[in-house]
Design a protein around this motif. Structure first.
Motif, PDB file in Angstrom:
ATOM      1  N   ARG A 105     -18.529   4.768 -15.950  1.00 48.03           N
ATOM      2  CA  ARG A 105     -18.065   3.854 -14.897  1.00 48.03           C
ATOM      3  C   ARG A 105     -18.744   4.214 -13.592  1.00 48.03           C
ATOM      4  NH1 ARG A 105     -11.853   2.608 -14.337  1.00 48.03           N
ATOM      5  NH2 ARG A 105     -12.819   1.068 -12.980  1.00 48.03           N
ATOM      6  N   LEU A 106     -19.227   3.211 -12.922  1.00 46.43           N
ATOM      7  CA  LEU A 106     -19.782   3.349 -11.574  1.00 46.43           C
ATOM      8  C   LEU A 106     -19.008   2.378 -10.700  1.00 46.43           C
ATOM      9  CD1 LEU A 106     -22.184   4.052 -13.644  1.00 46.43           C
ATOM     10  CD2 LEU A 106     -23.663   3.716 -11.683  1.00 46.43           C
ATOM     11  N   GLU A 107     -18.317   2.886  -9.730  1.00 49.70           N
ATOM     12  CA  GLU A 107     -17.446   2.043  -8.912  1.00 49.70           C
ATOM     13  C   GLU A 107     -17.835   2.140  -7.449  1.00 49.70           C
ATOM     14  OE1 GLU A 107     -13.416   2.556  -9.874  1.00 49.70           O
ATOM     15  OE2 GLU A 107     -12.681   1.042  -8.472  1.00 49.70           O
ATOM     16  N   GLU A 108     -18.267   1.007  -6.905  1.00 48.58           N
ATOM     17  CA  GLU A 108     -18.680   0.962  -5.511  1.00 48.58           C
ATOM     18  C   GLU A 108     -17.500   0.647  -4.596  1.00 48.58           C
ATOM     19  OE1 GLU A 108     -22.090  -1.120  -7.881  1.00 48.58           O
ATOM     20  OE2 GLU A 108     -19.901  -1.241  -7.783  1.00 48.58           O
ATOM     21  N   SER A 109     -17.601   1.131  -3.374  1.00 41.99           N
ATOM     22  CA  SER A 109     -16.618   0.792  -2.345  1.00 41.99           C
ATOM     23  C   SER A 109     -17.293   0.860  -0.983  1.00 41.99           C
ATOM     24  CB  SER A 109     -15.415   1.747  -2.393  1.00 41.99           C
ATOM     25  OG  SER A 109     -15.828   3.071  -2.116  1.00 41.99           O
ATOM     26  N   LYS A 133     -29.600   1.880 -16.956  1.00 40.25           N
ATOM     27  CA  LYS A 133     -28.759   1.539 -18.101  1.00 40.25           C
ATOM     28  C   LYS A 133     -27.348   1.160 -17.676  1.00 40.25           C
ATOM     29  CE  LYS A 133     -27.164   3.442 -22.534  1.00 40.25           C
ATOM     30  NZ  LYS A 133     -27.245   4.609 -23.454  1.00 40.25           N
ATOM     31  N   TYR A 134     -26.887   1.747 -16.579  1.00 36.18           N
ATOM     32  CA  TYR A 134     -25.510   1.530 -16.165  1.00 36.18           C
ATOM     33  C   TYR A 134     -25.488   0.886 -14.774  1.00 36.18           C
ATOM     34  CZ  TYR A 134     -24.912   5.027 -19.820  1.00 36.18           C
ATOM     35  OH  TYR A 134     -24.958   5.709 -20.997  1.00 36.18           O
ATOM     36  N   TRP A 135     -24.556  -0.052 -14.629  1.00 37.16           N
ATOM     37  CA  TRP A 135     -24.425  -0.772 -13.368  1.00 37.16           C
ATOM     38  C   TRP A 135     -22.973  -0.752 -12.908  1.00 37.16           C
ATOM     39  CZ3 TRP A 135     -28.647  -2.555 -10.825  1.00 37.16           C
ATOM     40  CH2 TRP A 135     -29.822  -2.746 -11.550  1.00 37.16           C
ATOM     41  N   GLY A 136     -22.796  -0.660 -11.598  1.00 36.09           N
ATOM     42  CA  GLY A 136     -21.475  -0.902 -11.045  1.00 36.09           C
ATOM     43  C   GLY A 136     -21.247  -2.403 -10.972  1.00 36.09           C
ATOM     44  N   GLN A 137     -20.060  -2.776 -10.521  1.00 38.24           N
ATOM     45  CA  GLN A 137     -19.726  -4.193 -10.482  1.00 38.24           C
ATOM     46  C   GLN A 137     -20.331  -4.897  -9.279  1.00 38.24           C
ATOM     47  OE1 GLN A 137     -17.758  -1.793  -9.537  1.00 38.24           O
ATOM     48  NE2 GLN A 137     -16.764  -2.412  -7.617  1.00 38.24           N
ATOM     49  N   GLY A 138     -20.807  -4.119  -8.330  1.00 38.35           N
ATOM     50  CA  GLY A 138     -21.420  -4.685  -7.138  1.00 38.35           C
ATOM     51  C   GLY A 138     -20.422  -4.821  -6.009  1.00 38.35           C
ATOM     52  N   ILE A 139     -20.929  -4.762  -4.790  1.00 34.97           N
ATOM     53  CA  ILE A 139     -20.080  -4.908  -3.621  1.00 34.97           C
ATOM     54  C   ILE A 139     -20.850  -5.681  -2.556  1.00 34.97           C
ATOM     55  CG2 ILE A 139     -20.764  -2.726  -2.518  1.00 34.97           C
ATOM     56  CD1 ILE A 139     -17.681  -2.415  -1.943  1.00 34.97           C
ATOM     57  N   GLN A 140     -20.140  -6.569  -1.893  1.00 36.64           N
ATOM     58  CA  GLN A 140     -20.786  -7.464  -0.937  1.00 36.64           C
ATOM     59  C   GLN A 140     -20.941  -6.799   0.421  1.00 36.64           C
ATOM     60  OE1 GLN A 140     -22.069 -10.610  -1.425  1.00 36.64           O
ATOM     61  NE2 GLN A 140     -22.765 -10.566   0.706  1.00 36.64           N
ATOM     62  N   VAL A 141     -22.129  -6.961   0.982  1.00 38.65           N
ATOM     63  CA  VAL A 141     -22.406  -6.539   2.354  1.00 38.65           C
ATOM     64  C   VAL A 141     -22.896  -7.768   3.109  1.00 38.65           C
ATOM     65  CG1 VAL A 141     -23.915  -5.158   3.835  1.00 38.65           C
ATOM     66  CG2 VAL A 141     -22.960  -4.161   1.737  1.00 38.65           C
ATOM     67  N   THR A 142     -22.243  -8.080   4.208  1.00 38.04           N
ATOM     68  CA  THR A 142     -22.621  -9.239   5.015  1.00 38.04           C
ATOM     69  C   THR A 142     -22.882  -8.778   6.439  1.00 38.04           C
ATOM     70  OG1 THR A 142     -21.245 -10.699   3.663  1.00 38.04           O
ATOM     71  CG2 THR A 142     -21.940 -11.520   5.822  1.00 38.04           C
ATOM     72  N   VAL A 143     -24.080  -9.060   6.915  1.00 33.57           N
ATOM     73  CA  VAL A 143     -24.460  -8.658   8.262  1.00 33.57           C
ATOM     74  C   VAL A 143     -24.739  -9.907   9.084  1.00 33.57           C
ATOM     75  CG1 VAL A 143     -26.017  -7.280   9.674  1.00 33.57           C
ATOM     76  CG2 VAL A 143     -25.489  -6.561   7.333  1.00 33.57           C
ATOM     77  N   SER A 144     -24.026 -10.037  10.180  1.00 33.24           N
ATOM     78  CA  SER A 144     -24.180 -11.202  11.052  1.00 33.24           C
ATOM     79  C   SER A 144     -25.064 -10.843  12.241  1.00 33.24           C
ATOM     80  CB  SER A 144     -22.812 -11.650  11.566  1.00 33.24           C
ATOM     81  OG  SER A 144     -21.959 -11.956  10.496  1.00 33.24           O
ATOM     82  N   SER A 145     -25.920 -11.770  12.586  1.00 33.52           N
ATOM     83  CA  SER A 145     -26.819 -11.522  13.730  1.00 33.52           C
ATOM     84  C   SER A 145     -26.215 -12.009  15.027  1.00 33.52           C
ATOM     85  CB  SER A 145     -28.154 -12.217  13.487  1.00 33.52           C
ATOM     86  OG  SER A 145     -27.953 -13.600  13.293  1.00 33.52           O
TER      87      SER A 145
END
Length: 117
Positions: A3-7, A105-117
């Motif tokens: 398991r790879l868990e991003e935060s 071979k292994y991936w986390g579920q992904g996490i969103q990063v949003t940068v506003s200008s």
């Protein structure tokens, strides 16, 4: 089970900082390469930083000097410190672990990063 868990993702203004964390379990990642990838809107997934099993570190040109990766074997974490964020850093960020042949071979579920200008 690996398991790879991003935060740590979310929203930021351009110029600000953000830190992503990946907790790894079920995987002796100290013997394998690890990486952070991202997928920006309309673009293919790309490598942001790759840590080789030999200790080498390779950053994408677009993030060199702004992003720093931290690996803590004791805590089984892989953090990505992102400074001087740009709007073009917006995307889904993925923690990844390699097989012994060096391929992801292994991936986390992904996490969103949003940068506003």
């Amino acid at each position: 089970e690996v398991r790879l868990e991003e935060s740590g993702g979310g929203s930021a203004q351009a110029g600000e900082s953000m830190r992503l964390s990946c907790v790894v379990s079920g995987y002796t990642y100290s013997d394998h390469c690890m990486a952070w990838y991202r997928q920006r809107p309309g673009l293919a997934r790309e490598g942001v930083v790759v840590l080789g099993s030999d200790g080498s570190v390779m950053y994408a040109d677009s993030v060199k000097g702004r992003f720093t990766v931290y690996k803590d074997d004791a805590k089984s974490t892989l953090d990505l410190q992102m400074d001087r964020l740009k709007s073009e850093d917006t995307g889904m960020y993925y923690c990844a672990g390699c097989a012994r042949n060096g391929e992801v071979k292994y991936w986390g579920q992904g996490i969103q990063v949003t940068v506003s200008s």
